[in-house]
Write an enzyme that holds these catalytic residues in place. Structure first.
Site, PDB file in Angstrom:
ATOM      1  N   GLY A 245       0.822  -1.204   0.000  1.00  0.00           N
ATOM      2  CA  GLY A 245       0.000   0.000   0.000  1.00  0.00           C
ATOM      3  C   GLY A 245       0.853   1.249   0.000  1.00  0.00           C
ATOM      4  O   GLY A 245       1.989   1.243  -0.485  1.00  0.00           O
ATOM      5  N   SER A 246       0.320   2.310   0.558  1.00  0.00           N
ATOM      6  CA  SER A 246       1.021   3.595   0.559  1.00  0.00           C
ATOM      7  C   SER A 246       2.169   3.596   1.557  1.00  0.00           C
ATOM      8  O   SER A 246       2.200   2.801   2.505  1.00  0.00           O
ATOM      9  CB  SER A 246       0.048   4.716   0.904  1.00  0.00           C
ATOM     10  N   GLY A 250       2.417   1.909   5.282  1.00  0.00           N
ATOM     11  CA  GLY A 250       3.524   1.025   5.608  1.00  0.00           C
ATOM     12  C   GLY A 250       4.340   1.495   6.793  1.00  0.00           C
ATOM     13  O   GLY A 250       4.834   0.687   7.590  1.00  0.00           O
ATOM     14  N   GLU A 267       5.753  -3.469   0.893  1.00  0.00           N
ATOM     15  CA  GLU A 267       5.769  -3.091  -0.529  1.00  0.00           C
ATOM     16  C   GLU A 267       4.959  -1.811  -0.652  1.00  0.00           C
ATOM     17  O   GLU A 267       3.727  -1.852  -0.694  1.00  0.00           O
ATOM     18  CB  GLU A 267       5.173  -4.205  -1.396  1.00  0.00           C
ATOM     19  N   CYS A 301       1.900   0.179  -8.607  1.00  0.00           N
ATOM     20  CA  CYS A 301       3.021   0.695  -7.816  1.00  0.00           C
ATOM     21  C   CYS A 301       4.251   0.874  -8.695  1.00  0.00           C
ATOM     22  O   CYS A 301       5.136   1.675  -8.380  1.00  0.00           O
ATOM     23  CB  CYS A 301       3.327  -0.224  -6.635  1.00  0.00           C
TER      24      CYS A 301
END
Length: 515
Positions: A245-246, A250, A267, A301
């Site tokens: 995610g963002s 994270g 990630e 991403c």
């Protein structure tokens, strides 16, 4: 744009979703009558109402997974691989239906929806082979009549938090490896895309039934928002948490897991760049940039967000790119042959417009970026991809906006290009277009790209499952999928065996006592 064959005339998205879910074995109660409303970005209409997991129920779900792990870790790894092989077979049989569901729930074009399921199939193949290749080392020892070795054991319950843009593929990168490593999996899908998770769980249950003897709770779902995720992240019975995610998300996950000495696989954001050098094949560069920057409506991403072009080729490349941006089809991929589908929701659209406004304020020239098809789908957010010529790498260029915005910058020296490439907080993916081997090798060297992925003569997106996927800096440092990423789902143990009749100590230590 032409009408796409295969669109079901007179059938609403909600009806088609219900038919797919029911056909895959999902109980109707799992997608009706709940409190979590799911909307399709294709039309903006509500397509399901999913029951949510209460935060107070998370502990029991994890307890069930912990019990499953206790049994599953005793199953030999090649047998665990057989379960994953059977899951791959179920995915092959249901590829069309699950791929279609990805399109309906996420808004991806049809080939990308199918490609996501193919990625799941590929990682199942990889993990099946891995189940016979989980290895340790025999290590030279300084002590006579001793053997020293390293071995790997299952870690335990693995928590997987996935994002909307790859609602099932990223789960499979984690889960397929975790299963063959001997772990149980608790999966919290994005609250925006729970339907594909329900379908995947149903396919897993089919594989488990064929396998026989799979402990109940080996795969469990948590459907809900932040509080549910926090309960998963904070539970000490979950030694490994993989979160996609963002960067902001994270950072919170990493801190909470570290507080209890757990392990995170993060990630996160990717503000990815491609460098176009004077020696580049511009035809390849043009086609690669178009897909990398506009594919999935800029919601990968690994989406290309910064294009760094040498002065000598700028005027040959950028006008052609502008033409493609102006002509590419934007629309519903179920009813047309459009290559650009919708943004996931209104928030994504507003974030894109805010970034474009900041780019204009910073001196950028914006091409495209406006809303399209609003009259026919007022609750859906289709946009024209934006190409933004920037005078410098400032303002919004440094940030990641999850939308189809490509910032274009000029450079004069290769060293300047590398500095621009690396001059952002994120470090996921990167690429260079060059036929000059000095520039190619320089880009791949220790003084070149600082990203976890570095490609040559291709864009930064579209990673294969065979390589470890992940990035550096604010991307989080995690690695998933191929190579030796499997080690993150296991615990390492170093062992020494004395098979002699004396007791030599390491480092020549003497400690003689009378027995």
């Amino acid at each position: 744009m032409n009408e796409r064959p295969g669109a079901v005339a007179g059938t609403s998205v909600a009806e088609e979703v219900a038919a797919i879910l029911s056909g895959l074995g999902v109980d109707k109660a799992a997608f009706t009558g709940g409190t979590r409303v799911v909307r399709s970005p294709l039309t903006g209409e509500a397509i399901a109402a999913v029951p949510e997991t209460a935060p107070s129920e998370v502990a029991a779900v994890i307890g069930k997974a912990e019990a499953a792990f206790q049994a599953w870790r005793k199953v030999p790894a090649p047998q665990r691989g057989e379960l994953v092989r059977l899951l791959g077979e179920e995915l092959r049989a249901a590829k069309a239906e699950l791929g279609r569901l990805v399109t309906l729930e996420v808004g991806k074009i049809v080939s990308e929806g199918l490609g996501e399921v193919q990625e799941m199939i590929d990682i199942c193949d990889f993990a099946t082979g891995l189940s016979r290749q989980i290895y340790g080392l025999t290590i030279a020892t300084e002590r006579a009549d001793h053997r020293m070795m390293e071995q790997w054991h299952p870690a335990g319950v693995v928590g997987v938090i996935s994002a909307f843009n790859f609602p099932v593929a990223v789960w499979s990168w984690n889960a397929a490896l975790a299963f063959v490593c001997g772990d149980a999996v608790v999966w919290k899908p994005s609250e925006k895309t729970p339907l594909t998770a329900l379908a995947t769980q149903a396919l897993f249950q089919r594989a488990a039934k064929r396998f026989g003897g799979v402990p109940d709770g080996l795969l469990t779902l948590l459907i809900g928002g932040r509080e549910v995720g926090e309960a998963l992240v904070d539970d000490p019975r979950v030694p490994v948490v993989s979160a996609t995610g963002s960067t902001a998300m994270g950072r919170k996950v990493g801190e909470r897991v570290a507080r209890r000495f757990g392990r995170s696989i993060l990630e996160l954001g990717g503000n990815n760049a491609s460098i176009v050098t004077p020696s580049a094949d511009l035809d390849i560069a043009l086609r690669a940039v178009a897909f990398a920057a506009m594919g999935t409506a800029g919601q990968r991403c690994t989406t290309l967000r910064r294009l760094i072009v040498h002065d000598s080729v700028y005027d040959a490349l950028v006008p052609k790119l502008k033409k493609i941006y102006g002509a590419i089809g934007v629309g519903n991929p179920v009813t047309s042959d459009a290559l650009i589908g919708p943004l996931i929701d209104k928030g994504a659209y507003e974030g894109m417009q805010k970034a474009l406004g900041a780019a204009r304020s910073a001196g950028g020239t914006v091409h495209g970026g406006g809303r399209e098809r609003e009259a026919e789908a007022p609750e859906a957010y289709y946009v024209r991809p934006a190409l933004v010529e920037m005078p410098a790498q400032t303002g919004p260029v440094i940030e990641e906006t999850f939308a189809p915005i490509l910032y274009v910058l000029r450079y004069r020296s290769f060293e300047e290009a590398i500095a621009l490439q690396n001059g952002v907080p994120q470090g996921l993916s990167s690429s260079v277009f060059a036929t000059d081997m000095r520039e190619v090798e320089g880009f791949l060297s220790a003084t070149g790209s600082d990203c976890g992925i570095a490609n040559v003569n291709m864009g930064p997106s579209g990673a294969e499952i065979g390589g470890a996927f992940g990035g550096e800096k604010e991307t989080g440092g995690g690695r998933e999928s191929g190579s030796d990423a499997w080690k993150a789902y296991m615990r390492r143990q170093t062992s020494a065996i004395n098979y002699g009749r004396t007791l030599p100590l390491a480092q020549g230590v003497k400690f003689d006592v009378e027995g």
